[in-house]
Design a protein around this motif. Sequence first.
Motif, PDB file in Angstrom:
ATOM      1  N   SER A  20       0.807  -1.210   0.000  1.00  9.36           N
ATOM      2  CA  SER A  20       0.000   0.000   0.000  1.00  9.36           C
ATOM      3  C   SER A  20       0.843   1.264   0.000  1.00  9.36           C
ATOM      4  CB  SER A  20      -0.944  -0.001   1.199  1.00  9.36           C
ATOM      5  OG  SER A  20      -0.204   0.169   2.379  1.00  9.36           O
ATOM      6  N   ILE A  21       2.110   1.142   0.454  1.00 13.71           N
ATOM      7  CA  ILE A  21       2.916   2.367   0.477  1.00 13.71           C
ATOM      8  C   ILE A  21       3.939   2.417  -0.663  1.00 13.71           C
ATOM      9  CG2 ILE A  21       2.660   2.945   2.926  1.00 13.71           C
ATOM     10  CD1 ILE A  21       5.338   1.568   3.441  1.00 13.71           C
ATOM     11  N   SER A  22       4.265   1.242  -1.227  1.00 16.71           N
ATOM     12  CA  SER A  22       5.260   1.268  -2.294  1.00 16.71           C
ATOM     13  C   SER A  22       4.588   1.679  -3.600  1.00 16.71           C
ATOM     14  CB  SER A  22       5.897  -0.109  -2.463  1.00 16.71           C
ATOM     15  OG  SER A  22       4.946  -1.005  -2.943  1.00 16.71           O
ATOM     16  N   GLU A  23       5.292   2.391  -4.412  1.00 21.10           N
ATOM     17  CA  GLU A  23       4.735   2.875  -5.663  1.00 21.10           C
ATOM     18  C   GLU A  23       5.649   2.473  -6.799  1.00 21.10           C
ATOM     19  OE1 GLU A  23       2.267   5.106  -7.092  1.00 21.10           O
ATOM     20  OE2 GLU A  23       1.111   4.421  -5.388  1.00 21.10           O
ATOM     21  N   GLU A  24       5.090   1.850  -7.816  1.00 20.34           N
ATOM     22  CA  GLU A  24       5.862   1.555  -9.017  1.00 20.34           C
ATOM     23  C   GLU A  24       6.219   2.876  -9.685  1.00 20.34           C
ATOM     24  OE1 GLU A  24       6.362  -1.315 -11.515  1.00 20.34           O
ATOM     25  OE2 GLU A  24       6.798  -2.235  -9.574  1.00 20.34           O
ATOM     26  N   LYS A  25       7.432   2.930 -10.195  1.00 20.97           N
ATOM     27  CA  LYS A  25       7.820   4.146 -10.908  1.00 20.97           C
ATOM     28  C   LYS A  25       6.974   4.267 -12.180  1.00 20.97           C
ATOM     29  CE  LYS A  25      12.063   6.456 -12.176  1.00 20.97           C
ATOM     30  NZ  LYS A  25      13.512   6.467 -12.074  1.00 20.97           N
ATOM     31  N   ASN A  26       6.446   5.448 -12.438  1.00 25.20           N
ATOM     32  CA  ASN A  26       5.619   5.643 -13.629  1.00 25.20           C
ATOM     33  C   ASN A  26       6.456   6.371 -14.689  1.00 25.20           C
ATOM     34  OD1 ASN A  26       3.770   6.395 -15.600  1.00 25.20           O
ATOM     35  ND2 ASN A  26       2.109   6.592 -14.130  1.00 25.20           N
ATOM     36  N   TYR A  27       7.077   5.574 -15.552  1.00 26.21           N
ATOM     37  CA  TYR A  27       7.991   6.126 -16.561  1.00 26.21           C
ATOM     38  C   TYR A  27       7.249   7.010 -17.566  1.00 26.21           C
ATOM     39  CZ  TYR A  27      10.824   2.346 -14.637  1.00 26.21           C
ATOM     40  OH  TYR A  27      11.492   1.518 -13.783  1.00 26.21           O
ATOM     41  N   HIS A  28       6.059   6.575 -17.922  1.00 28.19           N
ATOM     42  CA  HIS A  28       5.260   7.310 -18.902  1.00 28.19           C
ATOM     43  C   HIS A  28       4.914   8.701 -18.373  1.00 28.19           C
ATOM     44  CE1 HIS A  28       1.409   7.921 -21.281  1.00 28.19           C
ATOM     45  NE2 HIS A  28       2.257   7.584 -22.236  1.00 28.19           N
ATOM     46  N   LYS A  29       4.508   8.736 -17.113  1.00 32.50           N
ATOM     47  CA  LYS A  29       4.139  10.009 -16.484  1.00 32.50           C
ATOM     48  C   LYS A  29       5.345  10.960 -16.448  1.00 32.50           C
ATOM     49  CE  LYS A  29       2.256  11.514 -12.044  1.00 32.50           C
ATOM     50  NZ  LYS A  29       1.885  11.054 -10.696  1.00 32.50           N
ATOM     51  N   GLU A  30       6.498  10.372 -16.196  1.00 34.62           N
ATOM     52  CA  GLU A  30       7.715  11.195 -16.119  1.00 34.62           C
ATOM     53  C   GLU A  30       8.059  11.802 -17.480  1.00 34.62           C
ATOM     54  OE1 GLU A  30      10.510   9.270 -13.487  1.00 34.62           O
ATOM     55  OE2 GLU A  30      12.135  10.546 -14.254  1.00 34.62           O
ATOM     56  N   LEU A  31       7.909  10.994 -18.530  1.00 37.24           N
ATOM     57  CA  LEU A  31       8.200  11.526 -19.876  1.00 37.24           C
ATOM     58  C   LEU A  31       7.209  12.625 -20.252  1.00 37.24           C
ATOM     59  CD1 LEU A  31       9.109   8.365 -22.010  1.00 37.24           C
ATOM     60  CD2 LEU A  31      10.658  10.056 -21.046  1.00 37.24           C
ATOM     61  N   ILE A  32       5.953  12.421 -19.887  1.00 32.39           N
ATOM     62  CA  ILE A  32       4.939  13.445 -20.189  1.00 32.39           C
ATOM     63  C   ILE A  32       5.242  14.734 -19.436  1.00 32.39           C
ATOM     64  CG2 ILE A  32       2.507  14.055 -19.770  1.00 32.39           C
ATOM     65  CD1 ILE A  32       1.765  11.260 -20.671  1.00 32.39           C
TER      66      ILE A  32
END
Lengths: 229, 480
Positions: A20-32
Motif C-alpha cells: 500500500s505504500i510502495s509505488e511503481e515508478k511511472n515512466y510514462h508520467k515522467e516523460l509526459i
Amino acid sequence: MKKNLLKLLVIFFVLIQFDSISEEKNYHKELIADWSRIFPDQNRNAGGPMFFKYIIDKEITYKDFKEFNKLYCAVSGSLIDPNAEPDFIYANESKSGEKICGDYYKCCIPCSCDIMKYSEVEKMKHKFLDGLKEFYVFTIRNPCNKKDFPNRVNKNYFCDGEKINDDQVYSLNDKLVIGLLHEGRSCKKNDIDFVNSHQVTGRFCEFRNNTPLENLKTGMGDIFIKLAR
Amino acid sequence: MKTKLSNFFKKIIFLSVLIIPNIVNADFFKDITAKIADNPKRLSYGISVADIDQNGKYEFIVTGFGYPNLALSYENGKLINIANQNIFSDESRKTIGVAACDVDRDGYEEIYFLNTDTYSGTKKYSDRLIDLVGSKFLDMFEIKKNKEDLNLTAGRSVACVDRKGDGKYGIYVSNYGGPTRFYEIENKKIKDKSVNLNLDKVTGGRAVVSGHILTDRSDIFAANERGANFLLKNNNGVFEDLAFNYRVDDVIQNGRGTALSDILYRGRLDIISGNWQGYHRAYVLKDNQFKDIGNSKFDKPSRIRTIISADFDNDGYDEVFMNNIAEPNKLFKIRENGKFEEIKLETGLEADGYGTGAAVADIDNDGILELLVSRGESKEQPLTLYKAKIDKQTKYLRIKPINKFGAPARGATVTLISNQRKHSKTIDSGSGYLCQMEPVAHYGIRKNEKDFKVEVKWTNGSKDIIKIDSLNQTIIVKQK
C-alpha cells in the motif's frame, strides 16, 4: 504450529502494508511531465534522438533505462502507450553487416519497416547506477550535412553546423543514436524467417519499402526516411 | 492453553487493526438531493457560492446552458431558487463559468457569468457582470461606456484576482481559442487590461485559480488544453509566466479541474490539477520547482471535470473530490506526507452522471459542508447534493476573512496553527472547473488537537493572527 502460522500472518500483513505504500515508478508520467524539456519547441518529429539523450543522461538503473526506452518511437518521436507490444525485427549491425534481432517499440507499424530499412544497430556500453551494461542501439548516419534535411524536423536539435550536436543528442562513431533495440542479439535463421514471414515486418514492410517516397502517406510519411536515408 | 489461544487471537486482532486504514469502505456521503426544492433535469455547468441578495447568507449560484441561472438559497430546510429576474436567469445566453467578487469596492460581490455559445473562437453573446442595485440586478457590460471591451471569445472558467492587494478585484477570463481577458474597473469603466498585464495569451483555456502560490500577492495558475499551463507570478500587479521554470507547464496534457490545497499540511498552498484523460497532478513546491507527488490511484487518468479540496467529514484532513463526466466520481483523503488514500464511494459515485461542476459551502450553517454537483453537457440531469455521513459531535472551525471594503477577501490565505498542524486554505477566488467555492476556510478538528490560532494572510501580503478560544463557530476576521 501456531508460531509458524503467526509468522506467516505477520509476513502477509507486512506485505500488504508494503504494497500500500510502495509505488511503481511511472515512466510514462515522467516523460509526459518533462515533454517540454525534451522538446523545447514542441516539435517531436523524428524526435527519437532527443528522447534517447534525455534518458541516457538520467542517473538511473539499467531496468529504468530499458523501461523508458519502451515509451517512445525511435522513428517518429511519438510517445507510446505503456501497454504497447513491440515488433520483433532485425537490423544490420554497422561494422559487421550481421543481422541483429530484437524488440522494437513503435507508435505504428510503418515505423517498424522504416527502422529495419533505414537504420543500423551498434553495440554501446554505458555505466548505470547498477553497473556497466552493453546493449544495441539504433543509429542513422550523421544527417547534418544533408542538403535535403527535412524541414519538418528541427535541425537545431540534432546539429551544430555539419556536426552532430552532442549537447542535445547522443552520437556513436559519428552516427546519431535514435533509440534502443530491446533484447538485441545475433539473429538465428528461424528469427529471420519469422520476421520475413510476419504480416507486418514481412508482407507489409515489403509493400511499404517498395512504395515510392512521394506516395508514402502512413506513419511518418517521408520525414524520417529523408532524415535517415 | 486458553490464555495462549487468547494471546494468539489478540495478535491477530492487532494485525487486522493495522491494515484497516487501508480499507476505507464505509459509505462516506449521504444523498440529500431531496433538499433541493425544484430540481428538474437540465444542462447545468459552473457553480459559485456568493451572497446574491446581500442578506449575509450565501447562495449556490448554478449556471444553465440554455437553462436559467439559479441562485439556491437555504430556507426552511430546503434549497430554493430565489433568482427571478431575467438579467440573472438569462436562459438565452448559455452560461458555463461563474465567479463572484467585489469589483466596484462597494463591499458586495458582483457576479461574472461567462457565456459560451461556441466551443472555440468567436462567440455571439458576451459575458455578463451582474451587480445588485437596490433590489434590481443590472449587467454592468450593458452600460454604454462598458461596451468597448466585451468578451466575444468562447471561454470556460473565471477567477477573481486582487492583483495589487488593494481590494480592487479584477476578473481573469480563461478563454478558448482567443486571448485571455482581465477585466477591471478603471475610471468607473470596465476595461480589459490583459495586454498591459502580460495576460493576453491565446490558448485553450480551461481552469483558473488565484491565490498565494509563489508570492505574497495573488498569483494565478491556469490549466490549459492543447498548450502549456500558465503559472503567473505576480510582480507588483503585472504577471510573468513561470510554468516551465516551476515544471507545471504539462504541455501535452489537457488541463481541467484545478484547486489550491495544502497537500503537506505545512502552511502553504500547493496545486492539484486534473487532466482530461491524463495524469492528475498533485504539485508540491520543493526547491523552487513543483514536484508531482500524486500516487498511482490518484493520478489515474479519467474524464475529469471539477476538483475540490475540502474537509467534508470534519476529521481535520482534507478530501479531494474528483468529479468525472460519464464516469464514476472519486474521493481521496490527504493523509500526512501527501499520501492520497482512496475512499470508495457508493453514494456520490454517479457512474452515469454527466458531471460538469461542483461546489462546497456550509449552506445550512450546521458546521458540515454540503457538496452540490451540477450535471449536463450531453444529457439533461438534475443537480445532486451530498453531505458527509458523520457524527454531529465532530468539531469544526470556520474562518471568514472580510477585506477593508467589507467584501469576502477572495485570494487571502487562512492558516490554522495547532499542536498537530499548520494547515493553509485559500479563500476561493475561483477553482475546480468553471466554479468557485464559498469564501470561508472550513476546518474540521483532529483528535486531541489543541492550542489553536489562525493566521490570515491578506491579498496584500500582510498578516493577522487570531487566537482561538472556542471551536464550532464561524469567525469573521476583518482586515484593518
